[in-house]
Design an enzyme around this catalytic site. Structure first.
Site, PDB file in Angstrom:
ATOM      1  N   GLU A 291      -5.769-117.127 103.024  1.00  0.00           N
ATOM      2  CA  GLU A 291      -4.607-116.663 102.249  1.00  0.00           C
ATOM      3  C   GLU A 291      -4.821-116.815 100.745  1.00  0.00           C
ATOM      4  OE1 GLU A 291      -0.964-118.374 103.888  1.00  0.00           O
ATOM      5  OE2 GLU A 291      -1.185-117.163 105.698  1.00  0.00           O
TER       6      GLU A 291
ATOM      7  N   GLU B  48      -3.535-115.210 111.929  1.00  0.00           N
ATOM      8  CA  GLU B  48      -2.343-116.076 112.013  1.00  0.00           C
ATOM      9  C   GLU B  48      -1.169-115.193 112.371  1.00  0.00           C
ATOM     10  OE1 GLU B  48      -1.358-118.978 109.015  1.00  0.00           O
ATOM     11  OE2 GLU B  48      -3.486-119.268 108.530  1.00  0.00           O
TER      12      GLU B  48
HETATM   13  O1  AHR Z   1       0.006-121.933 110.038  1.00  0.00           O
HETATM   14  C1  AHR Z   1       0.674-122.580 109.005  1.00  0.00           C
HETATM   15  C2  AHR Z   1       0.274-122.059 107.623  1.00  0.00           C
HETATM   16  O2  AHR Z   1       0.701-120.744 107.478  1.00  0.00           O
HETATM   17  C3  AHR Z   1      -1.207-121.982 107.360  1.00  0.00           C
HETATM   18  O3  AHR Z   1      -1.735-123.168 106.892  1.00  0.00           O
HETATM   19  C4  AHR Z   1      -1.278-120.929 106.281  1.00  0.00           C
HETATM   20  O4  AHR Z   1      -2.484-120.234 106.289  1.00  0.00           O
HETATM   21  C5  AHR Z   1      -0.082-120.067 106.532  1.00  0.00           C
HETATM   22  O5  AHR Z   1       0.660-119.835 105.386  1.00  0.00           O
END
Ligand code: AHR
Length: 496
Positions: free
Chosen positions: A172, A291
């Site tokens: 990210e 994610e």
């Molecule tokens: O999964 C929780 C968080 O969400 C992770 O650390 C991050 O990559 C995202 O913003």
């Protein structure tokens, strides 16, 4: 209400990459410490890993686990988690304002991954560190040369390389919350140079570059184009992240949020293809939705958790029935895009926005979202079939036409098994779903698993772990399956 699903043996979306059903363990909250690792627990093995948790993950057949972050990775020194445990530093962990003891690092995690029979997707720190340290980590994990980092691994007791195939180029990096946040140009240059060094170190690895942290990022589009223009020849996948939620308690609208995932994927595919044309390249960039999940329940309670603890109970969303339906629809969406989405990770796996929960010094219990994810892991392997669903739609949550029925179908040639995953989004009415399946000859039902509860807000807990749990569905009458109102269904058919 009546609906119809048509599928044909000859009409295939794609062979599904097993990594589509990946998950994620970050050094965050109780995911590692008191999640997978609790040396004082009665089930702890010789390395301190909880065997009750390991058994659950092994049984689900989770194919891939992303590690060690997440936001955590952007300030991480991977060397801290190697070698003699007594000499490892404790650190202020800035992403989650916690204390990181480094009792677990790649030395231990690669062994855990072997024990649960999963593959690691490793992320490197491109926040506070850069290409050189990323290359060193590839050497430490994968190299057989007589050189510094491969020898460091040997000295730490691992003669054989870990053989990690899939690597994320940071996490990210478009997000202002990220340690070492970058502009599109800054990230594109760093990712490109890291990719070169990492692949020169081991040319068998596959690399995932960061895309946008969610669909509504201000830099969405510009970010992807800049990264692809710069690094196209050196990367294999572009990532997408997105979390969904129901903060306004609009259940019909919330149940349609997989349409947002669908649109996000379609838009990123279009960008990848545009840059492929521009570059006149033979190579298609595939996607890694590394994610995805529901995440909103714990947002308020997390604000009250004091900083600088070891393993604070952060991001412990407690999932209800409607979240399980949403997760079922999101999985269907990934399956339907499996021609381009090759990797995806349910974030996360244990305690942190997770299907599997642990009580410190106590038991394992399963959240509602465990079930659709577990069924996809177990029975979603093979080829995704194109499905044509004819059903009524409804308007909600700013969307004009959300289909009441959401489905995907997978053909597993090896098991001679056809699996239907079906969610009925209709909160009032059952749906009679007629199956029009061509090209498979005779088939018979092997199993119909049904997940449902009259209360859409029903949850499981350590005390009552089976409030929302699968039961046997009513099966098939003739060619029709009855889908109860607001239900998740998994049907397996044996094909002769
Ligand atoms: O999964 C929780 C968080 O969400 C992770 O650390 C991050 O990559 C995202 O913003």
């Amino acid at each position: 209400m009546k609906a119809k699903i048509k599928a044909d043996r000859e009409k295939i979306i794609s062979k599904i990459d097993d990594r589509l059903y990946g998950s994620f363990i970050e050094h965050l909250g109780r995911a590692v410490y008191n999640g997978i690792y609790e040396p004082t627990h009665e089930t702890a093995d010789d390395m301190g890993f909880r065997q009750d948790v390991m058994d659950t993950i092994r049984d689900m057949k989770v194919p891939l686990v992303r590690y060690p972050g997440g936001n955590f990775v952007s300030g991480y020194h991977w060397e801290d988690g190697t070698g003699d445990k007594a000499k490892r530093p404790k650190r202020m962990e800035l992403a989650w304002s916690s204390i990181e003891t480094n009792e677990v690092g790649i030395d231990e995690f690669q062994e855990w991954a072997k024990r649960v029979d999963t593959e690691i997707m490793m992320a490197v720190n491109l926040g506070t560190r850069g290409p050189e340290e990323a290359g060193n980590l590839v050497e430490y994990c994968n190299s057989v040369t007589d050189t510094k980092y491969a020898n460091m691994r040997r000295e730490n007791g691992f003669d054989k390389p870990f053989g990690i195939r899939t690597w994320c180029l940071g996490n990210e990096m478009d997000g202002p919350w990220q340690i070492g946040h970058k502009t599109p140009q800054e990230y594109a240059r760093t990712a490109c140079e890291a990719a070169k060094i990492m692949k020169w170190t081991d040319d068998s690895i596959e690399l995932v570059a960061c895309g946008s942290s969610h669909l509504n990022m201000e830099t969405f589009g510009e970010w992807e184009e800049t990264v692809l223009r710069e690094a196209y020849d050196h990367i294999d996948y572009l990532s997408l992240h997105n979390y969904y939620g129901n903060p306004d308690n609009d259940t019909p609208g919330y149940l349609g949020c997989s349409l947002d995932m669908d649109s996000f994927i379609t838009q990123v595919v279009a960008i990848c293809d545009k840059i492929q044309k521009e570059k006149n390249s033979e190579k298609s960039i595939h996607l890694s939705f590394d994610e995805w999940n529901v995440w909103f329940h714990s947002s308020e309670q997390d604000k009250k958790i004091p900083k600088w603890q070891v393993a604070p109970p952060l991001l412990e969303d407690i999932y209800n029935m409607e979240d399980a339906l949403v997760v079922g629809c999101l999985l269907n969406t990934l399956i339907k895009h499996s021609d381009r989405v090759k990797i995806a990770c349910l974030a996360q796996l244990v305690n942190v926005i997770a299907p599997i929960m642990t009580v410190n010094d106590g038991k394992v219990w399963l959240q509602t979202i465990f079930y659709p994810y577990m069924y996809a892991c177990r029975y979603g392997r093979g080829e995704a079939l194109k499905t044509e669903v004819e059903c009524e739609t409804y308007a909600a949550g700013g969307k004009e036409a959300i289909p009441y029925v959401d489905c995907s179908m997978v053909w597993n040639e090896k098991e001679k098994e056809l699996t239907l995953f079906a969610v009925n989004r209709n909160l009032e009415d059952a749906v009679e779903l007629a199956l029009e399946i061509q090209g498979f000859g005779e088939w018979e039902l092997r199993e119909h698993c049904l997940l449902n509860h009259e209360d859409m807000k029903a949850v499981n807990s350590p005390e009552k772990p089976d409030v929302v749990a699968p039961k046997e569905g009513s099966g098939v009458m003739g060619n029709t399956v009855a889908l109860e109102p607001h239900s998740y269904n998994m049907l397996r058919f044996g094909v002769k």
